[in-house]
Scaffold this active site. Sequence first.
Site, PDB file in Angstrom:
ATOM      1  N   ASP A 246       0.859  -1.167   0.000  1.00  0.00           N
ATOM      2  CA  ASP A 246       0.000   0.000   0.000  1.00  0.00           C
ATOM      3  C   ASP A 246       0.908   1.234   0.000  1.00  0.00           C
ATOM      4  O   ASP A 246       2.054   1.163   0.455  1.00  0.00           O
ATOM      5  CB  ASP A 246      -0.889  -0.031   1.245  1.00  0.00           C
ATOM      6  CG  ASP A 246      -1.708   1.228   1.415  1.00  0.00           C
ATOM      7  OD1 ASP A 246      -2.382   1.634   0.451  1.00  0.00           O
ATOM      8  OD2 ASP A 246      -1.661   1.816   2.513  1.00  0.00           O
TER       9      ASP A 246
ATOM     10  N   ASP B 262      -0.103   5.058   0.730  1.00  0.00           N
ATOM     11  CA  ASP B 262      -0.320   6.103   1.720  1.00  0.00           C
ATOM     12  C   ASP B 262      -0.199   5.575   3.143  1.00  0.00           C
ATOM     13  O   ASP B 262      -0.850   4.591   3.512  1.00  0.00           O
ATOM     14  CB  ASP B 262      -1.708   6.712   1.544  1.00  0.00           C
ATOM     15  CG  ASP B 262      -1.878   7.393   0.193  1.00  0.00           C
ATOM     16  OD1 ASP B 262      -0.872   7.535  -0.525  1.00  0.00           O
ATOM     17  OD2 ASP B 262      -3.016   7.782  -0.136  1.00  0.00           O
TER      18      ASP B 262
ATOM     19  N   ASP C 233      -1.312  -0.169   6.123  1.00  0.00           N
ATOM     20  CA  ASP C 233      -1.630   0.447   7.412  1.00  0.00           C
ATOM     21  C   ASP C 233      -3.136   0.457   7.677  1.00  0.00           C
ATOM     22  O   ASP C 233      -3.563   0.956   8.721  1.00  0.00           O
ATOM     23  CB  ASP C 233      -1.135   1.900   7.432  1.00  0.00           C
ATOM     24  CG  ASP C 233      -2.002   2.801   6.562  1.00  0.00           C
ATOM     25  OD1 ASP C 233      -2.571   3.776   7.077  1.00  0.00           O
ATOM     26  OD2 ASP C 233      -2.141   2.508   5.351  1.00  0.00           O
TER      27      ASP C 233
END
Length: 263
Positions: free
Chosen positions: A10, A12, A183
């Site tokens: 991922d 961001d 996250d």
Amino acid sequence: MARLSAAFFDLDKTIIATSSSAAFSRPFMREGLFTRTDAVRAAYAHFLFSVGGADERQTNRLRDALSELVKGWEVAKVTGIVSETIHELIDPVVYQEALALIRRHQQNGREVVIVSASGAELVAPIAELLGADHWIASEMEIKDGTYTGEITFYAYGESKAIALRKLAKKRGYDLDASYAYSDSITDAPMLNAVGHGFVVNPDRALRRAAAKNGWGVLYFRKPVALRRADATGPAIATVTFVALGVIIGALIMRAARRSRFGP
């Protein structure tokens, strides 16, 4: 012969310490693509997506709002802004630990894939900057050099996992031997699609989900200039994997002692 594997990241708050769309909001506003109010609305939408606080109906409403925001933007103008500002905006916010992992996976023969709900016009140049092999991102319909506002593919939630499996089939990845990092709990389908899922800087809810699903837990703390991170990355990656090995070994030894002598 061992099959090819991959590491899916991922973007961001996993590779970079901010939102990629938020990072470019200032030059986009400066060039008149949207107003400050538009930026606040987009940031709120991204926040809901990242924490998984939007149900399907709310997600669709926010997605429609974002579609309306980019409708009529000139593609050449967007790509020009990104090209001119990417080093200024992205270089300083790359997590040193994330880049070290990227380089370590590449050294071990795995292909690195950036997977993000942000638009391809943002994700593709960032993936190139990071030296990733492939990327998966949201895609917007384009006609006559402008965005129509229609999202042809939205890389969010289960759609990320579907795109991941599609790329794995095309490239011949062994997903059981592959890795994924995120996250956000919204990326649970992606983390469960591989043999080795890891959560990054998790909150309490994400830590519980990691324990339930058998995902590893990592903490990235050092956003640094990209060149500095690249220079020290392999050593940090080695320390990370050695530390994980020590922890796992200690847990195995503890479990063995308990089974032998009781709790």
